[in-house]
Write an enzyme that holds these catalytic residues in place. Sequence first.
Site, PDB file in Angstrom:
ATOM      1  N   GLU A 125       1.251   4.656   5.047  1.00  0.00           N
ATOM      2  CA  GLU A 125      -0.145   4.844   5.419  1.00  0.00           C
ATOM      3  C   GLU A 125      -1.006   3.734   4.809  1.00  0.00           C
ATOM      4  O   GLU A 125      -0.913   3.434   3.623  1.00  0.00           O
ATOM      5  CB  GLU A 125      -0.624   6.208   4.904  1.00  0.00           C
ATOM      6  CG  GLU A 125      -2.082   6.506   5.177  1.00  0.00           C
ATOM      7  CD  GLU A 125      -2.518   7.830   4.554  1.00  0.00           C
ATOM      8  OE1 GLU A 125      -3.620   8.295   4.892  1.00  0.00           O
ATOM      9  OE2 GLU A 125      -1.756   8.386   3.723  1.00  0.00           O
TER      10      GLU A 125
ATOM     11  N   LYS B  87      -4.503   9.677  13.568  1.00  0.00           N
ATOM     12  CA  LYS B  87      -4.373  10.935  12.840  1.00  0.00           C
ATOM     13  C   LYS B  87      -5.280  12.003  13.438  1.00  0.00           C
ATOM     14  O   LYS B  87      -6.471  11.761  13.681  1.00  0.00           O
ATOM     15  CB  LYS B  87      -4.709  10.710  11.366  1.00  0.00           C
ATOM     16  CG  LYS B  87      -4.421  11.908  10.473  1.00  0.00           C
ATOM     17  CD  LYS B  87      -4.702  11.584   9.018  1.00  0.00           C
ATOM     18  CE  LYS B  87      -4.349  12.765   8.118  1.00  0.00           C
ATOM     19  NZ  LYS B  87      -4.660  12.494   6.709  1.00  0.00           N
TER      20      LYS B  87
ATOM     21  N   CYS C 268       0.193  11.368   6.332  1.00  0.00           N
ATOM     22  CA  CYS C 268      -0.190  12.072   5.117  1.00  0.00           C
ATOM     23  C   CYS C 268       0.126  13.562   5.237  1.00  0.00           C
ATOM     24  O   CYS C 268       1.253  13.948   5.501  1.00  0.00           O
ATOM     25  CB  CYS C 268      -1.656  11.813   4.799  1.00  0.00           C
ATOM     26  SG  CYS C 268      -2.178  12.375   3.153  1.00  0.00           S
TER      27      CYS C 268
END
Length: 500
Positions: free
Chosen positions: A262, A324, A374
């Site tokens: 990330e 995301k 994440c």
Amino acid sequence: MSARRRLLALVALALLAGGVQAWSMAPVARGWLQVLSVAALLALVSAAPPPRVWLVGGAFGLGWLGGTFWWLFISMYRYGHLPAWLAVLAVALLAALLAVYLALATALFVRCKRDRLWSDVVLWGALWLLAELARAQIFTGFPWGAAGYAHVDGPLAALAPWVGVYGIGAVAAMLGVLVQRGLATRGLVPRAGAVVVTGALVLLPAWTGGDFTRARSGLSVTLLQGNVPQDEKFEFSRLPETLDWHIKALLASTADLVIAPETAIPLLPAQLPPDLWDGLQSHFAQGRTRALIGVPLGDAGLGYTNSVAGFGAAGGPSFYRYDKHHLVPFGEFIPPGFRWFVDMMQMPLGDFARGPLVAPSFVVGAERVAPNICYEDLFGEELAARFVDRATAPTVLANVSNIGWFGESVAVDQHLLISRMRTLELQRPMVRATNTGATVAIDHRGVVTHRLAPHVRGVLEARVQGRDGATPFAWWAGRLGLWPLWVVGLCGVLLARRRA
């Protein structure tokens, strides 16, 4: 002892029992300890005065949740430069707020139970389930540390492809009632029930069957772990060295797929040195290796996203993009009324745009690789939504993360357990490329097959075997989300009340 001192002692013990439950989930999973902590909670509840029993349940929840995500203090104090007292207060308030669900469940249990074993077993399991579901979904949800993660290595793990982590937690809560009653009464029924249930759990893997999925050809992967200190990640004086290492490692890979963590590239493409972005596209368009790289994308007009860019996709040099979907409160979006709190922290935080819930996979050879970023792998029902169409369903999952915000804490071990539970629920392998760990490859049975030591800079080479097919959990959660579990929980409460 006075009634007040007795209540304070019970609350203190409940706080300790909650801490034990947090310990049962990391650094390694201890399912038996989690069940014992629930039994301890029930014993304390039975000794508390009914009007104050919610304090016992709330204290257990505070110890459990505070002991689970205490590491949020590190991000706020060390990297956000909040005063220590304010960072501690913020973590405690968050844990206390989320503990309200368990406090309510405990109060309802005492109010509704009739001291009939099997009715109380069902009632407590249903209320525990509803409390965990509420924490998982209300206000976008923060279900980190759900009880089921303690059982990723135990017999209850066989339930994962059927009912998921929250179903496992409910079953464990029911076992806690049997243990508590058996120890408290030494009666024949609780002891016999405990023996029957224990025997059932031993045979559970055989009863639930084997794989719901089929093996595919697989692919080789290279996973990067830059180990960039969080206070240096966005420091412009260190960016050249960080970018140089990641770019060289990406270009050196000869695997089918290379993955960087990330925000491995922490700048927008337009902010990068000239020709770097185009050079990456050209390199991976010409060779057999494909790449997934964590990078922010977007602009001021359309909004910015926390994204993964894929290079080398079929059809030319243009890149694949995954944005995301499930954003982190305060870190990636700011809840209304909390701008003042975020402004106090000296972090590059703000509001990101959300990506779609169901995003296309990144095709690598014969495999379809589905990225998540994440803590998105905390939400198994959202990952399951990608499995509704079997023709395009992922065959491999890929998580890119940066747990560097939380130092060398237990957050790394906890996140690994979360990823392993997703592989059990969906029966898909998962590869994890992270900044500081855990950078690993996990097979479809939740077993870590390749591992890189955390908090070091390195490259992990692995081979993963993709899977076809869908588990029962993937089928119902992909179509209905967690609503079936809400229905089961509510029906369990009604059934227990009727039997009582």
